[in-house]
Design a protein around this motif. Structure first.
Motif, PDB file in Angstrom:
ATOM      1  N   LEU A 161      52.280  56.267  12.557  1.00 50.77           N
ATOM      2  CA  LEU A 161      52.520  57.113  13.731  1.00 50.77           C
ATOM      3  C   LEU A 161      52.290  58.589  13.405  1.00 50.77           C
ATOM      4  O   LEU A 161      52.501  59.026  12.276  1.00 50.77           O
ATOM      5  CB  LEU A 161      53.949  56.917  14.240  1.00 50.77           C
ATOM      6  N   VAL A 162      51.883  59.350  14.415  1.00 51.68           N
ATOM      7  CA  VAL A 162      51.678  60.790  14.225  1.00 51.68           C
ATOM      8  C   VAL A 162      52.727  61.613  14.974  1.00 51.68           C
ATOM      9  O   VAL A 162      52.898  62.801  14.707  1.00 51.68           O
ATOM     10  CB  VAL A 162      50.269  61.219  14.679  1.00 51.68           C
ATOM     11  N   ASN A 163      53.429  60.974  15.936  1.00 52.06           N
ATOM     12  CA  ASN A 163      54.491  61.657  16.667  1.00 52.06           C
ATOM     13  C   ASN A 163      55.376  60.624  17.367  1.00 52.06           C
ATOM     14  O   ASN A 163      55.296  59.431  17.047  1.00 52.06           O
ATOM     15  CB  ASN A 163      53.900  62.657  17.684  1.00 52.06           C
ATOM     16  N   ASP A 164      56.210  61.080  18.303  1.00 50.52           N
ATOM     17  CA  ASP A 164      57.123  60.170  19.000  1.00 50.52           C
ATOM     18  C   ASP A 164      56.604  59.725  20.365  1.00 50.52           C
ATOM     19  O   ASP A 164      57.334  59.103  21.141  1.00 50.52           O
ATOM     20  CB  ASP A 164      58.499  60.846  19.189  1.00 50.52           C
ATOM     21  N   ASN A 165      55.355  60.038  20.681  1.00 51.36           N
ATOM     22  CA  ASN A 165      54.793  59.628  21.965  1.00 51.36           C
ATOM     23  C   ASN A 165      54.545  58.125  22.016  1.00 51.36           C
ATOM     24  O   ASN A 165      54.493  57.461  20.982  1.00 51.36           O
ATOM     25  CB  ASN A 165      53.472  60.369  22.229  1.00 51.36           C
ATOM     26  N   ASP A 166      54.387  57.620  23.232  1.00 50.12           N
ATOM     27  CA  ASP A 166      54.113  56.190  23.387  1.00 50.12           C
ATOM     28  C   ASP A 166      52.824  55.807  22.665  1.00 50.12           C
ATOM     29  O   ASP A 166      51.898  56.621  22.559  1.00 50.12           O
ATOM     30  CB  ASP A 166      53.977  55.834  24.867  1.00 50.12           C
ATOM     31  N   VAL A 167      52.776  54.574  22.196  1.00 46.08           N
ATOM     32  CA  VAL A 167      51.575  54.057  21.535  1.00 46.08           C
ATOM     33  C   VAL A 167      50.873  53.086  22.481  1.00 46.08           C
ATOM     34  O   VAL A 167      51.513  52.193  23.051  1.00 46.08           O
ATOM     35  CB  VAL A 167      51.927  53.321  20.225  1.00 46.08           C
ATOM     36  N   THR A 168      49.585  53.262  22.657  1.00 42.89           N
ATOM     37  CA  THR A 168      48.779  52.337  23.460  1.00 42.89           C
ATOM     38  C   THR A 168      47.948  51.480  22.517  1.00 42.89           C
ATOM     39  O   THR A 168      47.117  51.999  21.767  1.00 42.89           O
ATOM     40  CB  THR A 168      47.843  53.085  24.427  1.00 42.89           C
ATOM     41  N   VAL A 169      48.218  50.187  22.529  1.00 42.93           N
ATOM     42  CA  VAL A 169      47.480  49.241  21.677  1.00 42.93           C
ATOM     43  C   VAL A 169      46.420  48.566  22.536  1.00 42.93           C
ATOM     44  O   VAL A 169      46.724  48.041  23.611  1.00 42.93           O
ATOM     45  CB  VAL A 169      48.421  48.189  21.067  1.00 42.93           C
TER      46      VAL A 169
END
Length: 298
Positions: A161-169
């Motif tokens: 991860l690079v931050n706390d934003n949502d991840v889109t797979v």
């Protein structure tokens, strides 16, 4: 007259028999053609490599392999200060040959939005525990080992991860066209306790206590301080390559991390530099996969 009549009867009979023969031949030919079509259709239906790839309800059907995602969590990364998204899955080999489940990284990607871009996340590797063991070893093995025909294994795929934003797979088909997406809330998952954070916390606590101690107490380091200082000095004195005859397990048991992680933490190397300078036999399966991913991004 009688003779002519007899010849006429024979001739008519021959014509009738020939017609019947042709009719039976046509029936046989049509039956054979139909059987062939049914056989081909059945073969196409049962051959997993011919099946259309889909993603629905947390199931990625990639023809010869099916990935059923069962759980998602956040763990500490082998890289200090980083987190990894861990997606657990059950992988089934639908074919009649051994398959490599790790090929999923070719068609499954994860993205997080930063201030300037929608960043393609690199393959991740989780941190080791306090005993120098990989808590997800069996899941890493499940992804890296060859999966026998018709068998199912438990595995996990990871992204840094690079931050706390949502991840889109995203999930792609053999033509690398996106056929499905899954959005994961990082904040909703939270984070697990890390051995690195625990060690840092303990060290900070010791430093804080030392700063608050009286002059007489400061002149004589506490046992805890001496232990932390000795451990730090020992780590700084040991090269990441260490003994050439030492195994990965031995190194991890001695230093609490892999050689590549050691180089990043103590020698200031980047992930790629650390992985490129570490022998293959001294890298975990996750690190090898991460290195392959970094090489692709060049």
């Amino acid at each position: 007259m009688k003779k002519s009549l007899t010849l006429g009867v024979v001739l008519i009979s021959s014509i009738i028999l020939a017609a019947c023969g042709n009719k039976n031949s046509n029936v046989a030919t049509n039956h054979s053609s139909s059987s062939s079509k049914v056989e081909k259709a059945t073969s196409k239906k049962t051959d997993p490599s011919k099946r259309k790839w889909t993603y629905k309800n947390n199931i990625f059907d990639a023809g010869i392999e099916t990935y059923k995602f069962t759980k998602t969590e956040i763990r500490d990364s082998a890289t200090e200060g980083k987190k990894v998204l861990v997606m657990y899955c059950d992988i089934t080999n639908n074919s009649k040959k051994e398959q490599d489940p790790s090929n999923i990284y070719m068609v499954v990607h994860a993205y997080q939005k930063t201030g300037t871009a929608d960043k393609n996340l690199s393959v991740g590797m989780n941190a080791y525990d306090d005993n120098g063991n990989d808590p997800l070893q069996k899941y890493n093995d499940g992804l890296q080992d060859k999966l026998l025909a018709g068998k199912t294994t438990h595995a996990a795929i990871m992204f840094t991860l690079v931050n706390d934003n949502d991840v889109t797979v995203t999930f792609q088909n053999p033509e690398f066209k996106t056929i499905g997406k899954k959005v994961i809330s990082v904040k909703g998952l939270g984070a697990s306790t890390s051995s690195t954070s625990s060690s840092s916390s303990n060290a900070s606590s010791v430093s804080s206590q030392a700063a608050q101690a009286s002059p007489s107490q400061k002149s004589k380091p506490s046992t805890a301080q001496s232990s932390v200082a000795a451990n730090s000095q020992k780590q700084n004195q040991v090269a990441a390559s260490s003994n050439p005859n030492q195994s990965l397990t031995d190194f991890v048991n001695e230093h609490g991390m892999s050689p590549a992680a050691y180089k990043m933490q103590h020698d200031g190397m980047s992930e790629k530099e650390a992985l490129d300078s570490t022998p293959r036999g001294m890298k975990s399966s996750g690190e090898i996969q991460m290195q392959n991913e970094l090489n692709k991004q060049q």
